[in-house]
Design a protein around this motif. Structure first.
Motif, mmCIF file in Angstrom:
data_model
loop_
_atom_site.group_PDB
_atom_site.id
_atom_site.type_symbol
_atom_site.label_atom_id
_atom_site.label_comp_id
_atom_site.label_asym_id
_atom_site.label_seq_id
_atom_site.Cartn_x
_atom_site.Cartn_y
_atom_site.Cartn_z
ATOM 1 N N VAL A 138 33.200 1.787 -55.854
ATOM 2 C CA VAL A 138 33.930 1.089 -54.800
ATOM 3 C C VAL A 138 33.694 -0.424 -54.869
ATOM 4 O O VAL A 138 32.660 -0.896 -55.357
ATOM 5 C CB VAL A 138 33.527 1.591 -53.391
ATOM 6 N N LEU A 139 34.672 -1.143 -54.364
ATOM 7 C CA LEU A 139 34.551 -2.568 -54.099
ATOM 8 C C LEU A 139 34.036 -2.677 -52.674
ATOM 9 O O LEU A 139 34.621 -2.091 -51.756
ATOM 10 C CB LEU A 139 35.915 -3.230 -54.244
ATOM 11 N N SER A 140 32.941 -3.397 -52.462
ATOM 12 C CA SER A 140 32.244 -3.368 -51.169
ATOM 13 C C SER A 140 32.035 -4.766 -50.602
ATOM 14 O O SER A 140 31.760 -5.720 -51.333
ATOM 15 C CB SER A 140 30.886 -2.677 -51.335
ATOM 16 N N ARG A 141 32.164 -4.852 -49.275
ATOM 17 C CA ARG A 141 31.843 -6.087 -48.528
ATOM 18 C C ARG A 141 31.076 -5.650 -47.296
ATOM 19 O O ARG A 141 31.525 -4.799 -46.545
ATOM 20 C CB ARG A 141 33.143 -6.797 -48.137
ATOM 21 N N ARG A 142 29.884 -6.237 -47.089
ATOM 22 C CA ARG A 142 29.036 -5.838 -45.960
ATOM 23 C C ARG A 142 28.531 -7.066 -45.230
ATOM 24 O O ARG A 142 28.083 -8.029 -45.847
ATOM 25 C CB ARG A 142 27.858 -4.998 -46.458
ATOM 26 N N GLU A 143 28.625 -7.018 -43.893
ATOM 27 C CA GLU A 143 28.131 -8.133 -43.073
ATOM 28 C C GLU A 143 27.890 -7.636 -41.654
ATOM 29 O O GLU A 143 28.251 -6.509 -41.306
ATOM 30 C CB GLU A 143 29.140 -9.282 -43.046
ATOM 31 N N LYS A 144 27.325 -8.494 -40.824
ATOM 32 C CA LYS A 144 27.138 -8.165 -39.410
ATOM 33 C C LYS A 144 28.184 -8.913 -38.590
ATOM 34 O O LYS A 144 28.471 -10.074 -38.847
ATOM 35 C CB LYS A 144 25.728 -8.530 -38.947
ATOM 36 N N GLY A 145 28.747 -8.212 -37.604
ATOM 37 C CA GLY A 145 29.783 -8.846 -36.810
ATOM 38 C C GLY A 145 30.296 -7.937 -35.717
ATOM 39 O O GLY A 145 29.643 -6.981 -35.314
ATOM 40 N N VAL A 146 31.507 -8.242 -35.245
ATOM 41 C CA VAL A 146 32.181 -7.481 -34.191
ATOM 42 C C VAL A 146 33.249 -6.616 -34.861
ATOM 43 O O VAL A 146 34.049 -7.112 -35.652
ATOM 44 C CB VAL A 146 32.833 -8.436 -33.168
ATOM 45 N N TYR A 147 33.273 -5.336 -34.541
ATOM 46 C CA TYR A 147 34.121 -4.386 -35.248
ATOM 47 C C TYR A 147 35.575 -4.843 -35.357
ATOM 48 O O TYR A 147 36.129 -4.932 -36.452
ATOM 49 C CB TYR A 147 34.092 -3.015 -34.553
ATOM 50 N N HIS A 148 36.224 -5.089 -34.203
ATOM 51 C CA HIS A 148 37.670 -5.335 -34.227
ATOM 52 C C HIS A 148 38.020 -6.663 -34.900
ATOM 53 O O HIS A 148 39.160 -6.868 -35.319
ATOM 54 C CB HIS A 148 38.255 -5.286 -32.804
ATOM 55 N N GLU A 149 37.041 -7.554 -35.040
ATOM 56 C CA GLU A 149 37.301 -8.819 -35.733
ATOM 57 C C GLU A 149 36.958 -8.701 -37.214
ATOM 58 O O GLU A 149 37.727 -9.130 -38.082
ATOM 59 C CB GLU A 149 36.480 -9.938 -35.102
ATOM 60 N N ALA A 150 35.799 -8.096 -37.504
ATOM 61 C CA ALA A 150 35.299 -8.105 -38.878
ATOM 62 C C ALA A 150 36.050 -7.143 -39.796
ATOM 63 O O ALA A 150 36.366 -7.497 -40.938
ATOM 64 C CB ALA A 150 33.807 -7.768 -38.884
ATOM 65 N N ILE A 151 36.337 -5.934 -39.333
ATOM 66 C CA ILE A 151 36.909 -4.927 -40.231
ATOM 67 C C ILE A 151 38.267 -5.361 -40.798
ATOM 68 O O ILE A 151 38.452 -5.330 -42.029
ATOM 69 C CB ILE A 151 37.000 -3.556 -39.530
ATOM 70 N N PRO A 152 39.251 -5.786 -39.981
ATOM 71 C CA PRO A 152 40.536 -6.213 -40.582
ATOM 72 C C PRO A 152 40.377 -7.392 -41.543
ATOM 73 O O PRO A 152 41.017 -7.426 -42.596
ATOM 74 C CB PRO A 152 41.379 -6.603 -39.353
ATOM 75 N N ARG A 153 39.502 -8.338 -41.198
ATOM 76 C CA ARG A 153 39.297 -9.503 -42.065
ATOM 77 C C ARG A 153 38.666 -9.087 -43.390
ATOM 78 O O ARG A 153 39.073 -9.550 -44.467
ATOM 79 C CB ARG A 153 38.420 -10.532 -41.353
ATOM 80 N N MET A 154 37.665 -8.208 -43.339
ATOM 81 C CA MET A 154 36.998 -7.768 -44.562
ATOM 82 C C MET A 154 37.943 -6.976 -45.456
ATOM 83 O O MET A 154 37.894 -7.075 -46.686
ATOM 84 C CB MET A 154 35.761 -6.949 -44.193
ATOM 85 N N ILE A 155 38.829 -6.189 -44.841
ATOM 86 C CA ILE A 155 39.821 -5.449 -45.623
ATOM 87 C C ILE A 155 40.731 -6.422 -46.357
ATOM 88 O O ILE A 155 41.010 -6.261 -47.557
ATOM 89 C CB ILE A 155 40.649 -4.519 -44.707
ATOM 90 N N ARG A 156 41.187 -7.461 -45.650
ATOM 91 C CA ARG A 156 42.049 -8.459 -46.294
ATOM 92 C C ARG A 156 41.332 -9.142 -47.461
ATOM 93 O O ARG A 156 41.923 -9.380 -48.519
ATOM 94 C CB ARG A 156 42.496 -9.500 -45.264
ATOM 95 N N GLU A 157 40.035 -9.448 -47.268
ATOM 96 C CA GLU A 157 39.272 -10.103 -48.327
ATOM 97 C C GLU A 157 39.156 -9.203 -49.558
ATOM 98 O O GLU A 157 39.304 -9.667 -50.696
ATOM 99 C CB GLU A 157 37.885 -10.476 -47.808
ATOM 100 N N LEU A 158 38.898 -7.913 -49.353
ATOM 101 C CA LEU A 158 38.770 -7.000 -50.485
ATOM 102 C C LEU A 158 40.097 -6.843 -51.228
ATOM 103 O O LEU A 158 40.128 -6.742 -52.454
ATOM 104 C CB LEU A 158 38.263 -5.637 -50.007
ATOM 105 N N PHE A 159 41.194 -6.837 -50.482
ATOM 106 C CA PHE A 159 42.495 -6.637 -51.121
ATOM 107 C C PHE A 159 42.879 -7.807 -52.023
ATOM 108 O O PHE A 159 43.722 -7.643 -52.917
ATOM 109 C CB PHE A 159 43.574 -6.389 -50.067
#
Length: 286
Positions: A138-159
């Motif tokens: 898998v391509l992985s990105r891990r950090e600490k944050g707020v769910y509804h803010e971090a998850i969509p942003r991290m998905i965009r970064e991975l894509f």
């Protein structure tokens, strides 16, 4: 008191900043009084400082935090328009996400209003089942944050690694749905340990940042499929935990959420989310 100076009370009324806030801004160096009475410590401001005070209040009203306000004002003093635009773009994106979240809540409340007894159940959850899942690259990105803010942003970064914006054909290919992996043992509001992964095949070029390629462990998983808006996924977790207790299973690792379709392409009522728990049987009592 010189005629060109305003006592803190008057300055507070003009700028609509409380005296408590003004004292805090003084301590932070954000808005330092022009003068201070030696005997009483009473603060005085100049008419020129009114503009800065009003600008601070406006930025706070826009939703910026104090640290961001400080950075924006410093950038303004440097004439750095680019830095200010970057702050504004980030705040705008966060505001639009919040508007989207509130829209979802408004629709849920409308359904609840129309059907007070069952309006919150506009979703479906399959019966739990056991799956044997293999390891995945898998391509992985891990950090600490707020769910509804971090998850969509991290998905965009991975894509960006598998769907480049410039239209280039990437060497890596997506080999499965996007996953969110929760590494916390409890729900956390602001500093959740969040990992987002995309299964891939083929080579991928990384830029030395926080994205990595790793092997996601396989194993035995207890799974349900949730259909409906993302805020209702908690019901899937409830179903799994109840079924685990009935079948004498215990959780042995981080839970996973698999997003099986795109919220930009289907209605909220059609969103598919698979929730997976890695499990093993509870040993019998001696």
């Amino acid at each position: 008191m010189p005629t060109d100076q305003l006592p803190i009370g008057t300055f507070s009324r003009i700028t609509h900043l409380s005296q408590k806030a003004l004292r805090l801004y003084d301590e932070r160096g954000l808005l330092v009084p022009a003068a201070r009475d030696i005997c009483t410590g009473y603060r005085y401001y100049t008419y020129v400082q009114v503009e800065r005070g009003i600008r601070i209040r406006h930025l706070l009203w826009l939703g910026f935090g104090l640290s961001e306000v400080e950075e924006i004002l410093e950038a303004r003093e440097r004439g750095d328009a680019g830095a200010i635009r970057e702050h504004i773009a980030e705040r705008l994106a966060a505001t639009e996400r919040e508007v989207g979240r509130l829209h979802v809540i408004a629709e849920a409340l409308q359904r609840q209003k129309q059907d007070p007894l069952n309006g919150e159940l506009s979703m479906s959850i399959t019966e739990p089942l056991i799956k044997d899942i293999p390891t995945q690259r898998v391509l992985s990105r891990r950090e600490k944050g707020v769910y509804h803010e971090a998850i969509p942003r991290m998905i965009r970064e991975l894509f960006t690694y598998v769907c480049p914006e410039d239209g280039r054909q990437p060497a890596a290919r997506i080999a499965g749905p996007v996953m969110f992996i929760c590494h916390d043992e409890e729900y956390r509001e602001t500093d959740a340990d969040i990992e987002v992964v995309i299964p891939i095949t083929g080579p991928v070029t990384l830029d030395g940042g926080s994205v990595e390629v790793r092997t996601l462990p396989g194993g035995r998983f207890f799974s349900v499929l949730h259909t409906g808006p993302y805020p209702g996924v908690g019901k899937a977790y409830e179903r799994l935990f109840t079924a685990m207790n009935e079948r004498r299973l215990m959780l042995v690792g981080p839970s996973r959420e698999l997003y099986l379709n795109d919220p930009d392409e289907v209605r909220e009522e059609e969103l598919l989310t698979e929730v997976q728990f890695p499990v093993q049987e509870i040993p019998p009592s001696p």
